[in-house]
Design a protein around this motif. Structure first.
Motif, PDB file in Angstrom:
ATOM      1  N   LEU A  93       0.807  -1.215   0.000  1.00 15.96           N
ATOM      2  CA  LEU A  93       0.000   0.000   0.000  1.00 15.96           C
ATOM      3  C   LEU A  93       0.842   1.267   0.000  1.00 15.96           C
ATOM      4  O   LEU A  93       0.332   2.354   0.232  1.00 15.96           O
ATOM      5  N   THR A  94       2.143   1.132  -0.268  1.00 13.86           N
ATOM      6  CA  THR A  94       3.014   2.307  -0.305  1.00 13.86           C
ATOM      7  C   THR A  94       2.784   3.073  -1.607  1.00 13.86           C
ATOM      8  O   THR A  94       2.305   2.513  -2.609  1.00 13.86           O
ATOM      9  N   LEU A  95       3.124   4.344  -1.628  1.00 17.00           N
ATOM     10  CA  LEU A  95       2.873   5.184  -2.790  1.00 17.00           C
ATOM     11  C   LEU A  95       3.674   4.740  -4.009  1.00 17.00           C
ATOM     12  O   LEU A  95       3.195   4.748  -5.140  1.00 17.00           O
ATOM     13  N   ILE A  96       4.941   4.339  -3.787  1.00 20.32           N
ATOM     14  CA  ILE A  96       5.801   3.960  -4.910  1.00 20.32           C
ATOM     15  C   ILE A  96       5.400   2.619  -5.503  1.00 20.32           C
ATOM     16  O   ILE A  96       5.343   2.451  -6.721  1.00 20.32           O
ATOM     17  N   PHE A  97       5.127   1.635  -4.635  1.00 18.72           N
ATOM     18  CA  PHE A  97       4.780   0.301  -5.106  1.00 18.72           C
ATOM     19  C   PHE A  97       3.331  -0.024  -4.731  1.00 18.72           C
ATOM     20  O   PHE A  97       3.037  -1.047  -4.126  1.00 18.72           O
ATOM     21  N   HIS A  98       2.441   0.843  -5.083  1.00 17.05           N
ATOM     22  CA  HIS A  98       1.037   0.701  -4.715  1.00 17.05           C
ATOM     23  C   HIS A  98       0.412  -0.513  -5.404  1.00 17.05           C
ATOM     24  O   HIS A  98       0.558  -0.720  -6.613  1.00 17.05           O
ATOM     25  N   LYS A  99      -0.263  -1.332  -4.617  1.00 16.68           N
ATOM     26  CA  LYS A  99      -1.010  -2.501  -5.086  1.00 16.68           C
ATOM     27  C   LYS A  99      -0.144  -3.523  -5.811  1.00 16.68           C
ATOM     28  O   LYS A  99      -0.570  -4.154  -6.776  1.00 16.68           O
ATOM     29  N   LYS A 100       1.061  -3.699  -5.327  1.00 23.97           N
ATOM     30  CA  LYS A 100       1.921  -4.773  -5.833  1.00 23.97           C
ATOM     31  C   LYS A 100       1.798  -5.963  -4.890  1.00 23.97           C
ATOM     32  O   LYS A 100       1.959  -5.830  -3.681  1.00 23.97           O
ATOM     33  N   ASP A 101       1.477  -7.147  -5.436  1.00 29.43           N
ATOM     34  CA  ASP A 101       1.269  -8.326  -4.601  1.00 29.43           C
ATOM     35  C   ASP A 101       2.586  -9.030  -4.300  1.00 29.43           C
ATOM     36  O   ASP A 101       3.432  -9.197  -5.187  1.00 29.43           O
ATOM     37  N   ILE A 102       2.751  -9.447  -3.053  1.00 24.12           N
ATOM     38  CA  ILE A 102       3.912 -10.228  -2.643  1.00 24.12           C
ATOM     39  C   ILE A 102       3.430 -11.391  -1.775  1.00 24.12           C
ATOM     40  O   ILE A 102       2.306 -11.382  -1.263  1.00 24.12           O
ATOM     41  N   GLU A 103       4.262 -12.401  -1.634  1.00 25.66           N
ATOM     42  CA  GLU A 103       3.949 -13.550  -0.782  1.00 25.66           C
ATOM     43  C   GLU A 103       4.994 -13.664   0.315  1.00 25.66           C
ATOM     44  O   GLU A 103       6.187 -13.523   0.066  1.00 25.66           O
ATOM     45  N   VAL A 104       4.513 -13.919   1.505  1.00 25.71           N
ATOM     46  CA  VAL A 104       5.387 -14.058   2.674  1.00 25.71           C
ATOM     47  C   VAL A 104       5.090 -15.388   3.349  1.00 25.71           C
ATOM     48  O   VAL A 104       3.931 -15.774   3.507  1.00 25.71           O
ATOM     49  N   SER A 105       6.127 -16.099   3.731  1.00 29.65           N
ATOM     50  CA  SER A 105       5.981 -17.379   4.414  1.00 29.65           C
ATOM     51  C   SER A 105       6.426 -17.240   5.874  1.00 29.65           C
ATOM     52  O   SER A 105       7.511 -16.720   6.150  1.00 29.65           O
ATOM     53  N   VAL A 106       5.573 -17.680   6.779  1.00 28.93           N
ATOM     54  CA  VAL A 106       5.901 -17.675   8.206  1.00 28.93           C
ATOM     55  C   VAL A 106       6.055 -19.129   8.666  1.00 28.93           C
ATOM     56  O   VAL A 106       5.105 -19.904   8.618  1.00 28.93           O
ATOM     57  N   LEU A 107       7.262 -19.495   9.056  1.00 27.46           N
ATOM     58  CA  LEU A 107       7.528 -20.832   9.587  1.00 27.46           C
ATOM     59  C   LEU A 107       7.478 -20.768  11.110  1.00 27.46           C
ATOM     60  O   LEU A 107       8.095 -19.883  11.711  1.00 27.46           O
ATOM     61  N   ALA A 108       6.731 -21.687  11.716  1.00 30.77           N
ATOM     62  CA  ALA A 108       6.570 -21.660  13.165  1.00 30.77           C
ATOM     63  C   ALA A 108       6.782 -23.045  13.760  1.00 30.77           C
ATOM     64  O   ALA A 108       6.496 -24.065  13.126  1.00 30.77           O
ATOM     65  N   ASP A 109       7.300 -23.063  14.969  1.00 29.71           N
ATOM     66  CA  ASP A 109       7.463 -24.307  15.734  1.00 29.71           C
ATOM     67  C   ASP A 109       6.392 -24.308  16.814  1.00 29.71           C
ATOM     68  O   ASP A 109       6.531 -23.690  17.868  1.00 29.71           O
ATOM     69  N   LEU A 110       5.284 -25.001  16.517  1.00 29.29           N
ATOM     70  CA  LEU A 110       4.141 -25.048  17.432  1.00 29.29           C
ATOM     71  C   LEU A 110       4.297 -26.234  18.380  1.00 29.29           C
ATOM     72  O   LEU A 110       4.481 -27.369  17.931  1.00 29.29           O
ATOM     73  N   ARG A 111       4.229 -25.960  19.688  1.00 29.11           N
ATOM     74  CA  ARG A 111       4.449 -27.011  20.679  1.00 29.11           C
ATOM     75  C   ARG A 111       3.332 -27.045  21.719  1.00 29.11           C
ATOM     76  O   ARG A 111       2.542 -26.115  21.829  1.00 29.11           O
ATOM     77  N   LEU A 112       3.320 -28.144  22.469  1.00 27.78           N
ATOM     78  CA  LEU A 112       2.359 -28.308  23.554  1.00 27.78           C
ATOM     79  C   LEU A 112       3.087 -28.247  24.889  1.00 27.78           C
ATOM     80  O   LEU A 112       4.077 -28.950  25.098  1.00 27.78           O
ATOM     81  N   ASP A 113       2.603 -27.388  25.784  1.00 28.72           N
ATOM     82  CA  ASP A 113       3.087 -27.356  27.159  1.00 28.72           C
ATOM     83  C   ASP A 113       2.158 -28.242  27.973  1.00 28.72           C
ATOM     84  O   ASP A 113       1.015 -27.878  28.253  1.00 28.72           O
ATOM     85  N   VAL A 114       2.634 -29.444  28.321  1.00 28.43           N
ATOM     86  CA  VAL A 114       1.788 -30.417  29.017  1.00 28.43           C
ATOM     87  C   VAL A 114       1.345 -29.888  30.375  1.00 28.43           C
ATOM     88  O   VAL A 114       0.220 -30.132  30.819  1.00 28.43           O
ATOM     89  N   GLU A 115       2.220 -29.159  31.053  1.00 34.63           N
ATOM     90  CA  GLU A 115       1.906 -28.669  32.394  1.00 34.63           C
ATOM     91  C   GLU A 115       0.766 -27.647  32.380  1.00 34.63           C
ATOM     92  O   GLU A 115      -0.139 -27.703  33.210  1.00 34.63           O
ATOM     93  N   THR A 116       0.795 -26.730  31.415  1.00 34.84           N
ATOM     94  CA  THR A 116      -0.260 -25.702  31.345  1.00 34.84           C
ATOM     95  C   THR A 116      -1.377 -26.081  30.387  1.00 34.84           C
ATOM     96  O   THR A 116      -2.397 -25.391  30.325  1.00 34.84           O
ATOM     97  N   GLN A 117      -1.167 -27.170  29.610  1.00 35.22           N
ATOM     98  CA  GLN A 117      -2.148 -27.628  28.625  1.00 35.22           C
ATOM     99  C   GLN A 117      -2.440 -26.553  27.579  1.00 35.22           C
ATOM    100  O   GLN A 117      -3.590 -26.303  27.213  1.00 35.22           O
ATOM    101  N   GLN A 118      -1.387 -25.925  27.084  1.00 32.70           N
ATOM    102  CA  GLN A 118      -1.538 -24.871  26.086  1.00 32.70           C
ATOM    103  C   GLN A 118      -0.636 -25.118  24.887  1.00 32.70           C
ATOM    104  O   GLN A 118       0.481 -25.610  25.029  1.00 32.70           O
TER     105      GLN A 118
END
Length: 224
Positions: A93-118
């Motif tokens: 949404l910037t003025l110079i590159f308005h409406k230019k599409d890009i793709e971003v990848s978010v890599l995450a390490d999702l874990r379980l905390d057994v003690e808190t059950q979260q």
């Protein structure tokens, strides 16, 4: 899918017990595998974030718009040590590159905390899959803050209230004799549960719930 594990000692007891067990008979170990599809999580994230504008305030408190979220997809990560991948399709949404599409990848390490059950995100990494240098410049200052405060917090889930609701529904069905097949019914109750296992496999999240309770399996006809 529900798997009831009955020990041999209890199986013998059920030959002499009534159809309405007392609390002293509640000694069955029960394992409940719970499967959460990515489709359900993805639908939730899309409703929450698609159309959202990502902005940043300057020193004077004035907000500048940088990106708009057009779409997102969730999948299992193929990159160690991460187990979850979130792809974001963004419109600049910037003025110079308005409406230019890009793709971003978010890599995450999702874990379980057994003690808190979260569930919680232990680590994450952001990469641009496009060739836009604009994204590379503002990723850390703009996207990193938004993803950490919004998306990562959304992926941190307290599972107990969700699973309690589902188990309450299961117990309601078991209380009135759940039909396993034409001639076999099950009556019982599951309680005192603990999440002991968490794994992401393909397009599903699997958790194992260990619980104790009582169960009676009624066989109404011995004919095959």
């Amino acid at each position: 899918m529900v798997l009831f594990v009955l020990n041999y000692e209890y199986a013998l007891k059920t030959l002499y017990m009534s159809s309405n067990p007392t609390t002293s008979d509640q000694n069955i170990s029960v394992t409940l595998p719970v499967r959460i599809g990515f489709a359900a999580i993805e639908t939730f994230l899309k409703k929450k974030f698609i159309g959202t504008t990502i902005s940043k305030n300057n020193a004077k408190g004035k907000a500048s718009n940088y990106f708009k979220i057009l779409d997102l997809n969730l999948s299992e990560s193929q990159t160690d040590p991460y187990n979850l991948q979130l792809r974001l399709k963004l419109q600049t949404l910037t003025l110079i590159f308005h409406k230019k599409d890009i793709e971003v990848s978010v890599l995450a390490d999702l874990r379980l905390d057994v003690e808190t059950q979260q569930l919680y995100v232990d680590a994450y990494n952001i990469n641009s899959s496009g060739k836009s240098w604009v994204a590379n410049i503002v990723l850390k200052s703009i996207l990193n803050t938004f993803i950490y405060k919004k998306i990562i917090n959304t992926l941190s889930i307290d599972l107990l209230p969700i699973l309690q609701e589902k188990i309450d529904l299961l117990n309601a069905r078991l209380a009135s004799e759940l039909k396993a097949s034409k001639n076999i019914s099950i009556m019982g109750n599951a309680e005192c549960f603990t999440i002991t296992h968490f794994k992401i496999k393909k397009d599903k999240i699997w958790v194992l719930i260990q619980t104790k309770g009582w169960c009676v399996i009624a066989i109404e006809d011995l004919e095959v």
